[in-house]
Write an enzyme that holds these catalytic residues in place. Structure first.
Site, mmCIF file in Angstrom:
data_model
loop_
_atom_site.group_PDB
_atom_site.id
_atom_site.type_symbol
_atom_site.label_atom_id
_atom_site.label_comp_id
_atom_site.label_asym_id
_atom_site.label_seq_id
_atom_site.Cartn_x
_atom_site.Cartn_y
_atom_site.Cartn_z
ATOM 1 N N THR A 60 6.860 -3.956 4.659
ATOM 2 C CA THR A 60 5.437 -3.987 5.023
ATOM 3 C C THR A 60 5.061 -2.742 5.803
ATOM 4 O O THR A 60 4.044 -2.088 5.533
ATOM 5 C CB THR A 60 5.125 -5.239 5.869
ATOM 6 O OG1 THR A 60 5.428 -6.415 5.101
ATOM 7 C CG2 THR A 60 3.659 -5.271 6.283
ATOM 8 N N CYS A 79 -1.120 -9.031 0.999
ATOM 9 C CA CYS A 79 -1.366 -10.321 1.653
ATOM 10 C C CYS A 79 -2.825 -10.421 2.097
ATOM 11 O O CYS A 79 -3.479 -11.451 1.909
ATOM 12 C CB CYS A 79 -0.419 -10.504 2.837
ATOM 13 S SG CYS A 79 -0.543 -9.243 4.132
ATOM 14 N N SER A 106 16.052 -8.918 -1.799
ATOM 15 C CA SER A 106 16.672 -10.093 -1.171
ATOM 16 C C SER A 106 16.304 -10.216 0.302
ATOM 17 O O SER A 106 17.023 -10.840 1.077
ATOM 18 C CB SER A 106 18.203 -10.026 -1.333
ATOM 19 O OG SER A 106 18.723 -8.834 -0.742
ATOM 20 N N GLY A 107 15.168 -9.628 0.680
ATOM 21 C CA GLY A 107 14.685 -9.742 2.055
ATOM 22 C C GLY A 107 13.884 -11.019 2.256
ATOM 23 O O GLY A 107 14.010 -11.986 1.490
ATOM 24 N N ASN A 108 13.016 -11.029 3.264
ATOM 25 C CA ASN A 108 12.255 -12.227 3.609
ATOM 26 C C ASN A 108 11.382 -12.728 2.468
ATOM 27 O O ASN A 108 11.374 -13.920 2.147
ATOM 28 C CB ASN A 108 11.378 -11.949 4.838
ATOM 29 C CG ASN A 108 12.183 -11.884 6.123
ATOM 30 O OD1 ASN A 108 13.287 -12.416 6.200
ATOM 31 N ND2 ASN A 108 11.642 -11.221 7.126
#
Length: 312
Positions: free
Chosen positions: A168, A132, A12-14
């Site tokens: 990250t 990413c 439920s983070g970014n």
């Protein structure tokens, strides 16, 4: 009307929250079923609850106890590499046929970059979205590979420090290892290398990626056309993805080969590609293109899988 497949998001983070908003706003074949976290005070869980999405702060075990779990067909995992291994095992014990879209560098399932190899993995129950940097740069390596044999490819992903959360930062080693391997496995390079840079500049800069590809001699116009075609294909699901400038070429003669420490010497064509990724700002700021490209690629992957299930 075609049936939409329900999804759960773990984390439920970014990244998880941005992905939830994308599903709610843009999905054609998917709909939100549940948001899963471990912090009851997280903004992601609070936002999900306000939007009418079922929530649990008890992790994957809490998800399996939600009434909606029986209807879930897809699970996005936006936690960490180590957590994904446990999450996958636990979920398989309850529903072996679940489709897991892994946004961590765990790589239990095959690497997936939608424009390059998604069609090969439509029936897989676990696919890995690489990183990413991988989502941004591997299409460029693959674009050169379909024109000429690639000996070596190196990518440098520069992201804003503010867009690099704890997940990250905890996965830096996995980022470089996973991306390097995927450059070879998906991009087609004989050797791959990945570097990540966290830029502390203020105001924060958008994601920038540099791709260096050493290949056999090839027609430069064909290579450039292949790269531009691939960039347009990525833009179809990541609108902020773009070539920052024209592709650059250098001919490396046999008489003066380029030496890459640890990888040997190379002659042929050096292709340099410079990219910028601007986020859609659904939940994250526009400079966080590194997070946006991951959620966009994950959504595109699940959407295509769900579409293929309708035809099965």
């Amino acid at each position: 009307m075609s049936k939409k497949r329900k999804v759960a998001i773990i984390g439920s983070g970014n990244i998880g929250t941005d992905l939830m908003i994308k599903v709610l706003r843009n999905a054609q074949h998917l709909e939100m079923g549940a948001m899963v976290g471990i912090d009851p005070a997280s903004d992601g869980l609070a936002r999900a609850a306000r939007l009418g999405v079922a929530t649990t702060h008890e992790g994957v075990e809490g998800l399996t106890r939600l009434p909606i779990f029986s209807e879930i067909d897809f699970v996005f995992d936006a936690t960490s590499a180590s957590a994904h291994v446990k999450n996958d095992a636990l979920l398989r014990g309850h529903k072996p046929g679940l489709r897991l879209i892994d946004l961590t560098p765990a790589a239990i399932g095959p690497y997936c970059v939608p424009v390059v190899n998604l069609e090969e993995h439509l029936r897989k129950t676990n696919v890995n979205m690489v990183t990413c940097g991988g989502q941004a740069t591997i299409p460029m390596v693959a674009a050169v590979s379909r024109v000429a044999k690639v000996h070596y490819a190196e990518i440098i992903a520069s992201i804003a420090s503010k867009s690099a959360g704890p997940g990250t930062r905890a996965n830096i080693d996995e980022f470089t290892e996973t991306t390097s391997k995927a450059i070879e496995v998906i991009g087609g390079a004989a050797k791959g290398k990945a570097i990540i840079i966290m830029n502390p500049a203020e105001p924060p800069l958008m994601m920038r990626d540099t791709v260096f590809v050493l290949s056999e001699a090839a027609d430069q116009a064909q290579v450039e056309a292949s790269i531009e075609e691939m960039a347009a294909a990525v833009q179809a699901y990541v609108p902020g993805y773009r070539l920052k400038q024209r592709v650059q070429f250098d001919v490396i003669p046999d008489s003066a080969p380029l030496h890459i420490p640890g990888h040997g010497t190379f002659a042929g064509l050096k292709t340099s590609v410079f990219l910028e990724v601007e986020g859609a700002a659904h939940y994250l700021p526009s400079y966080a293109g590194n997070l946006d490209i991951m959620t966009s690629a994950a959504l595109a992957t699940a959407e295509r899988m769900a579409q293929s299930m309708l035809k099965a």
